[in-house]
Design a protein around this motif. Sequence first.
Motif, PDB file in Angstrom:
ATOM      1  N   ALA A 199      -7.200 -10.826  -8.634  1.00 23.17           N
ATOM      2  CA  ALA A 199      -5.928 -11.142  -7.980  1.00 23.17           C
ATOM      3  C   ALA A 199      -6.207 -11.370  -6.505  1.00 23.17           C
ATOM      4  CB  ALA A 199      -4.931 -10.002  -8.157  1.00 23.17           C
ATOM      5  N   GLU A 200      -5.272 -12.033  -5.841  1.00 24.00           N
ATOM      6  CA  GLU A 200      -5.469 -12.309  -4.414  1.00 24.00           C
ATOM      7  C   GLU A 200      -5.382 -11.042  -3.570  1.00 24.00           C
ATOM      8  OE1 GLU A 200      -3.535 -16.581  -3.596  1.00 24.00           O
ATOM      9  OE2 GLU A 200      -2.277 -15.226  -4.786  1.00 24.00           O
ATOM     10  N   TYR A 201      -4.587 -10.063  -4.050  1.00 22.69           N
ATOM     11  CA  TYR A 201      -4.429  -8.799  -3.331  1.00 22.69           C
ATOM     12  C   TYR A 201      -4.479  -7.648  -4.324  1.00 22.69           C
ATOM     13  CZ  TYR A 201      -2.758 -11.545   0.655  1.00 22.69           C
ATOM     14  OH  TYR A 201      -2.663 -12.448   1.683  1.00 22.69           O
ATOM     15  N   ALA A 202      -4.966  -6.503  -3.854  1.00 18.97           N
ATOM     16  CA  ALA A 202      -4.970  -5.298  -4.671  1.00 18.97           C
ATOM     17  C   ALA A 202      -4.711  -4.099  -3.772  1.00 18.97           C
ATOM     18  CB  ALA A 202      -6.302  -5.132  -5.394  1.00 18.97           C
ATOM     19  N   ALA A 203      -3.795  -3.239  -4.193  1.00 23.51           N
ATOM     20  CA  ALA A 203      -3.550  -1.975  -3.500  1.00 23.51           C
ATOM     21  C   ALA A 203      -4.387  -0.911  -4.195  1.00 23.51           C
ATOM     22  CB  ALA A 203      -2.066  -1.624  -3.537  1.00 23.51           C
ATOM     23  N   VAL A 204      -5.342  -0.341  -3.478  1.00 19.64           N
ATOM     24  CA  VAL A 204      -6.323   0.536  -4.115  1.00 19.64           C
ATOM     25  C   VAL A 204      -6.415   1.876  -3.385  1.00 19.64           C
ATOM     26  CG1 VAL A 204      -7.633  -1.473  -4.857  1.00 19.64           C
ATOM     27  CG2 VAL A 204      -8.285  -0.300  -2.763  1.00 19.64           C
ATOM     28  N   ASP A 205      -6.875   2.878  -4.108  1.00 17.61           N
ATOM     29  CA  ASP A 205      -7.085   4.203  -3.542  1.00 17.61           C
ATOM     30  C   ASP A 205      -8.160   4.118  -2.458  1.00 17.61           C
ATOM     31  OD1 ASP A 205      -7.835   6.893  -3.058  1.00 17.61           O
ATOM     32  OD2 ASP A 205      -7.305   7.470  -5.097  1.00 17.61           O
ATOM     33  N   ALA A 206      -7.817   4.532  -1.252  1.00 19.46           N
ATOM     34  CA  ALA A 206      -8.748   4.428  -0.129  1.00 19.46           C
ATOM     35  C   ALA A 206     -10.024   5.227  -0.352  1.00 19.46           C
ATOM     36  CB  ALA A 206      -8.064   4.897   1.155  1.00 19.46           C
ATOM     37  N   ARG A 207      -9.954   6.266  -1.185  1.00 21.08           N
ATOM     38  CA  ARG A 207     -11.132   7.103  -1.420  1.00 21.08           C
ATOM     39  C   ARG A 207     -12.253   6.354  -2.147  1.00 21.08           C
ATOM     40  NH1 ARG A 207      -8.400  11.964  -4.553  1.00 21.08           N
ATOM     41  NH2 ARG A 207      -7.317  10.175  -5.469  1.00 21.08           N
ATOM     42  N   VAL A 234      -9.402  -5.587   4.515  1.00 22.76           N
ATOM     43  CA  VAL A 234      -8.235  -4.720   4.607  1.00 22.76           C
ATOM     44  C   VAL A 234      -7.078  -5.478   5.255  1.00 22.76           C
ATOM     45  CG1 VAL A 234      -7.270  -2.641   5.672  1.00 22.76           C
ATOM     46  CG2 VAL A 234      -9.599  -2.606   4.724  1.00 22.76           C
ATOM     47  N   GLU A 235      -5.925  -5.468   4.573  1.00 19.22           N
ATOM     48  CA  GLU A 235      -4.721  -6.123   5.090  1.00 19.22           C
ATOM     49  C   GLU A 235      -3.761  -5.116   5.725  1.00 19.22           C
ATOM     50  OE1 GLU A 235      -1.814  -9.722   4.311  1.00 19.22           O
ATOM     51  OE2 GLU A 235      -3.977  -9.605   4.454  1.00 19.22           O
ATOM     52  N   GLU A 236      -3.570  -3.994   5.043  1.00 24.66           N
ATOM     53  CA  GLU A 236      -2.691  -2.956   5.605  1.00 24.66           C
ATOM     54  C   GLU A 236      -3.069  -1.596   5.036  1.00 24.66           C
ATOM     55  OE1 GLU A 236       1.275  -2.647   2.882  1.00 24.66           O
ATOM     56  OE2 GLU A 236       1.130  -4.493   4.064  1.00 24.66           O
ATOM     57  N   ALA A 274       0.833  -1.198   0.000  1.00 26.07           N
ATOM     58  CA  ALA A 274       0.000   0.000   0.000  1.00 26.07           C
ATOM     59  C   ALA A 274       0.870   1.251   0.000  1.00 26.07           C
ATOM     60  CB  ALA A 274      -0.924  -0.013   1.215  1.00 26.07           C
ATOM     61  N   ASP A 275       0.785   2.032  -1.063  1.00 26.67           N
ATOM     62  CA  ASP A 275       1.462   3.315  -1.129  1.00 26.67           C
ATOM     63  C   ASP A 275       0.679   4.347  -0.312  1.00 26.67           C
ATOM     64  OD1 ASP A 275       3.464   2.334  -2.778  1.00 26.67           O
ATOM     65  OD2 ASP A 275       2.397   2.865  -4.629  1.00 26.67           O
ATOM     66  N   PRO A 276       1.219   5.545  -0.113  1.00 21.89           N
ATOM     67  CA  PRO A 276       0.463   6.581   0.596  1.00 21.89           C
ATOM     68  C   PRO A 276      -0.913   6.789  -0.035  1.00 21.89           C
ATOM     69  CG  PRO A 276       2.730   7.275   0.364  1.00 21.89           C
ATOM     70  CD  PRO A 276       2.596   6.001  -0.416  1.00 21.89           C
ATOM     71  N   GLY A 277      -1.943   6.824   0.809  1.00 19.30           N
ATOM     72  CA  GLY A 277      -3.305   7.019   0.337  1.00 19.30           C
ATOM     73  C   GLY A 277      -4.000   5.754  -0.123  1.00 19.30           C
ATOM     74  N   GLN A 278      -3.288   4.621  -0.070  1.00 22.41           N
ATOM     75  CA  GLN A 278      -3.849   3.366  -0.537  1.00 22.41           C
ATOM     76  C   GLN A 278      -4.164   2.404   0.610  1.00 22.41           C
ATOM     77  OE1 GLN A 278      -0.985   1.802  -3.391  1.00 22.41           O
ATOM     78  NE2 GLN A 278      -2.233   2.606  -5.080  1.00 22.41           N
ATOM     79  N   VAL A 279      -4.992   1.423   0.298  1.00 21.11           N
ATOM     80  CA  VAL A 279      -5.318   0.328   1.205  1.00 21.11           C
ATOM     81  C   VAL A 279      -4.985  -0.971   0.481  1.00 21.11           C
ATOM     82  CG1 VAL A 279      -7.184  -0.915   2.365  1.00 21.11           C
ATOM     83  CG2 VAL A 279      -7.140   1.578   2.408  1.00 21.11           C
ATOM     84  N   LEU A 280      -4.271  -1.864   1.140  1.00 13.45           N
ATOM     85  CA  LEU A 280      -4.041  -3.190   0.577  1.00 13.45           C
ATOM     86  C   LEU A 280      -5.208  -4.077   0.988  1.00 13.45           C
ATOM     87  CD1 LEU A 280      -2.190  -5.135  -0.983  1.00 13.45           C
ATOM     88  CD2 LEU A 280      -1.197  -5.778   1.230  1.00 13.45           C
TER      89      LEU A 280
END
Length: 310
Positions: free
Chosen positions: A82-90, A51-53, A6-12
Amino acid sequence: MEKPTADPGQVLVKVKASGVNPLDTKIRAGAAAHAKITLPAVLGMDLAGVVEELGAGVTGFAPGDEVYGMTGGVGDLQGSLAEYAAVDARLLARKPTSLTMRETAALPLVVITAWEGLVDRAHVQVGQKVLVHGGAGGIGHVAVQIARAFGAEVFATASPSRLDVVQGLGATPIDYTTTAVDAYVTRYTAGEGFDVIFDTVGGPVLDASFAAVRTYTGHVVSALGWGTHSIAPLSFRGATYSGVFTLLPLLTGRGREHHGEIMREAAALADRGALKPLLDHRNFTLDTVADAHAAVENGSAHGKIVIDID
């Protein structure tokens, strides 16, 4: 591919289920110029998961929260297959507690499209007569429920085999194969026209909408305003037209907060019993994604197709 972070502003998100829309199959086929994806790509627009992280600066969510949203699968955004996705929290909201992961994953794109058309553009309200074209379809069956939740009297066109679905959702069914436009306008509005018409079909159906809307105050909304249309019938009635392009926030980065707001509103509707998706009975996994897409393309799906990820 490696597990994303998860980059800044993202949720894994650990993805549990991914909803399939007709647009997904067009993107895969390279037939959606308005929804191009940067290759190599992970497809899939709608997800439900856990939510993972959290990335830096994200508030309002915590690890373990069950969430959903329309989060990727277009542009350079990783999709939900996919098993995981890092997405924009907004873009996310907490999952409705009353729905399963599969049911929840079926909602995002169709809910956002219906909400932007009926609520944001047409301002649907109590006492209005709303006509939904394609009322048993993916967007249509959700539009019927949202319009009813806002207090409108709802009518919906469908094929003969799907009229019972429309009626079960609480709308007055109209068999478009046997009933002419002027006939149902006369029967259900005394010739005045419908206050709001939501076209989910496009083509000649949008033209018919222009002729069936109420004079002066009527509003036609379409999610499929492709092609060439004469707006003369609409102009002669002094009515209004709006188009809906649900992907703009994903493609441009602008307006993503509103998608999260819509997801929160939809979750509240679901939890009070006013919104529930119709699901196809079949189960698909990451190994059978091609079969899931085929079911959407060949018209054999009765309800939304959902792919189980975990």
